[in-house]
Structures are given as C-alpha cells and as structure tokens.
Write a protein that holds these residues in place. Structure first.
Motif, PDB file in Angstrom:
ATOM      1  N   ARG A 127       0.855  -1.198   0.000  1.00 24.15           N
ATOM      2  CA  ARG A 127       0.000   0.000   0.000  1.00 24.15           C
ATOM      3  C   ARG A 127       0.889   1.245   0.000  1.00 24.15           C
ATOM      4  NH1 ARG A 127      -1.490   2.890   4.060  1.00 24.15           N
ATOM      5  NH2 ARG A 127      -3.633   3.008   3.258  1.00 24.15           N
ATOM      6  N   ARG A 129       2.439   4.799  -1.133  1.00 23.39           N
ATOM      7  CA  ARG A 129       1.781   6.045  -1.512  1.00 23.39           C
ATOM      8  C   ARG A 129       2.802   7.023  -2.086  1.00 23.39           C
ATOM      9  NH1 ARG A 129      -1.710   3.009  -1.095  1.00 23.39           N
ATOM     10  NH2 ARG A 129      -3.597   3.091   0.205  1.00 23.39           N
ATOM     11  N   ARG A 164       0.446   6.380 -10.888  1.00 23.26           N
ATOM     12  CA  ARG A 164      -0.749   5.686 -10.392  1.00 23.26           C
ATOM     13  C   ARG A 164      -1.049   4.450 -11.225  1.00 23.26           C
ATOM     14  NH1 ARG A 164      -6.263   6.405 -11.486  1.00 23.26           N
ATOM     15  NH2 ARG A 164      -5.774   8.163 -12.847  1.00 23.26           N
ATOM     16  N   TRP A 168      -0.504   0.535  -9.781  1.00 20.30           N
ATOM     17  CA  TRP A 168      -1.829   0.132  -9.314  1.00 20.30           C
ATOM     18  C   TRP A 168      -1.896  -1.322  -8.871  1.00 20.30           C
ATOM     19  CZ3 TRP A 168      -5.930   3.130  -8.188  1.00 20.30           C
ATOM     20  CH2 TRP A 168      -7.126   2.476  -7.895  1.00 20.30           C
ATOM     21  N   ARG A 173      -0.643   3.810  -4.715  1.00 21.08           N
ATOM     22  CA  ARG A 173      -1.596   4.826  -5.125  1.00 21.08           C
ATOM     23  C   ARG A 173      -0.881   6.179  -5.169  1.00 21.08           C
ATOM     24  NH1 ARG A 173      -3.304   0.687  -6.238  1.00 21.08           N
ATOM     25  NH2 ARG A 173      -5.214  -0.345  -5.523  1.00 21.08           N
ATOM     26  N   THR A 175      -1.137  10.440  -6.001  1.00 26.76           N
ATOM     27  CA  THR A 175      -2.048  11.581  -5.998  1.00 26.76           C
ATOM     28  C   THR A 175      -1.290  12.845  -6.372  1.00 26.76           C
ATOM     29  OG1 THR A 175      -3.385  10.590  -4.236  1.00 26.76           O
ATOM     30  CG2 THR A 175      -3.637  12.954  -4.599  1.00 26.76           C
ATOM     31  N   ASN A 218      -6.609   1.182  -0.262  1.00 24.54           N
ATOM     32  CA  ASN A 218      -6.351   0.969  -1.685  1.00 24.54           C
ATOM     33  C   ASN A 218      -7.613   1.030  -2.538  1.00 24.54           C
ATOM     34  OD1 ASN A 218      -3.672   0.671  -1.085  1.00 24.54           O
ATOM     35  ND2 ASN A 218      -3.519  -1.484  -1.685  1.00 24.54           N
ATOM     36  N   SER A 221      -8.813   5.400  -3.975  1.00 26.48           N
ATOM     37  CA  SER A 221      -7.765   6.211  -4.588  1.00 26.48           C
ATOM     38  C   SER A 221      -8.291   7.587  -4.982  1.00 26.48           C
ATOM     39  CB  SER A 221      -7.234   5.495  -5.841  1.00 26.48           C
ATOM     40  OG  SER A 221      -6.348   6.322  -6.559  1.00 26.48           O
ATOM     41  N   PRO A 223      -7.014  10.489  -7.356  1.00 22.02           N
ATOM     42  CA  PRO A 223      -5.970  10.844  -8.318  1.00 22.02           C
ATOM     43  C   PRO A 223      -5.499  12.283  -8.218  1.00 22.02           C
ATOM     44  CG  PRO A 223      -7.753   9.641  -9.393  1.00 22.02           C
ATOM     45  CD  PRO A 223      -8.245  10.032  -8.038  1.00 22.02           C
TER      46      PRO A 223
END
Length: 235
Positions: A127, A129, A164, A168, A173, A175, A218, A221, A223
């Motif tokens: 997970r 980020r 992303r 995936w 994830r 952003t 997860n 998400s 974006p």
C-alpha cells in the motif's frame, strides 16, 4: 526494521513541506527529510521519528542514495512526498534553455527519480503512496507570467497519473495535490501582492489533505486534489 510507516519528503524545510512533515509525525509516521541545508529542520519535529539526508534535487544520483540510506536504516519506505518545487515568472518564449532545464529538473525529473528510487520498497509494502505537489498551474495557464511554470506543473500532474497506473496492481496509489495560492514564501512571490497571506490557502490545510489522501485504503484512490482560496476559472 522500523515499526511505524516511513515517509520520504523533499522540500520539507519550510512552507507546505514543513507542515506535511509535522502532520505526518502527528499521525505516527517516521519522516526522512531531504534537505539542501541540513540545519533547516522545521520547528516542532519529534527527533526520535526524524532523520535527515543532504538532498539537492538537481543532483541526479541523490534520490537513489537517499532511498538506499533509508532502506538500510529502516527496512521500508511507505510513502514518498515530492514537495520540493521551483517557481519562475519568466516568459515561455524568452527563458533560456538553462532555466527551462532547471525548472523541469526540480519540478518533474527529481520527483520521478525519487519515486523510482523507492519503487521496490513501495511495492513490498502493498500500500505504497506517492504524492506529487503539483499546482493549479498544472491544470490551467492563468497568465502569461505563469506559462513556463505551468508547463512544468502540467508535467508533474501527468507524472502522478503515470505513477498511479504503473503502481496500481502493486497497491501503490499516487495523488497529484494541486493548490492555488498558498500562504508561503513561494505563494507570496507568485501573487505579486495581489492577495494578502491571510486570504490565501494556509499550508497546514494542504498538509491535512495530503495526509488524508495517504491514509485512505487501496479501494479509495484519489488521483487529484484541487485546492483554492478564490473562484478561478473552472476551479
């Protein structure tokens, strides 16, 4: 191995980055700050959950060395936040190639290299980020004076989307966080006196949204996050 989650954060000595560093520690994260000046640690940090690394976003081997040092010490990387950025009001047709190269180096290439350096560790956690500090200037060109800066931030927002998709299936994830005018030194420069700091978005508000995005599962998400202190075209 460090028990708490570990964040790599560039641009954390002041402004939005410093607020993200404090907000992350408040939520139990260990923060590794990449700093050009190792003495420029933001106030209020908990020393036991902090380490620093001499980091210059224009030095192309720096990201790999930083990630390697963090993995060797902590055994993990759970989040990467690319907050370091460079602003210019130079004309898109008058700026030198050197200025364009430096702008893209800091705002695009360095975040890509940082994500690349920590990628396998992000995958391993399931997970991971990645947050790229973009800008509303990465969503629209508001003026001639912001045109060149917008080019670099459009690319930064695109980078977040590309990461992303790339991550995936591995639980990563990404952003793009896109604020308008924020009450920081850079924001005040960009505003050129058109708006007082107290009427701008506050950096701690941006930091709160960054940590909210990082904390989602997860299956939730986000974006892009757009943040503004005024009505501004489609934003």
């Amino acid at each position: 191995m460090t028990d708490c989650p570990v964040m790599l954060l560039s641009g954390g000595s002041r402004g939005i980055g410093a607020e993200i560093a404090r907000a992350a520690q408040a939520r139990g994260w260990h923060v590794s700050l990449g700093l050009r000046d190792l003495s420029a640690v933001p106030e209020g940090m908990v020393p036991e959950r902090l380490d620093t690394f001499a980091y210059d976003a224009t030095e192309r081997a720096a990201e790999a060395r930083w990630a390697e040092a963090v993995i060797a010490r902590h055994g993990r990387i759970d989040a990467i936040v690319a907050s370091a950025g460079l602003f210019t009001s130079s004309s898109i047709v008058e700026a030198s190639e050197g200025e364009v190269d430096t702008l893209l180096e800091v705002n695009l290439r360095a975040p890509r290299r940082l994500a690349m350096a920590g990628w396998e560790a992000l995958k391993a956690g399931g997970r991971g980020r990645v947050v790229i500090l973009g800008s509303l200037s990465g969503k629209r060109v508001a003026s001639a004076g912001s045109g060149l800066y917008s080019v670099s931030k459009f690319a930064a927002v695109g980078l977040a989307h590309a990461l992303r998709y790339e991550g995936w299936d591995h639980g990563i994830r990404a952003t793009a966080v896109c604020p308008g005018l924020v009450a920081t030194e850079m924001g005040e420069t960009a505003s050129a006196g058109s708006r007082p700091a107290e009427q701008m978005t506050q950096p701690e508000e941006v930091a709160h949204l960054v940590m909210e995005a990082i904390g989602l599962s997860n299956t939730a998400s986000v974006p892009e996050i757009h943040i503004n202190c005024r009505t501004d075209g489609i934003f």
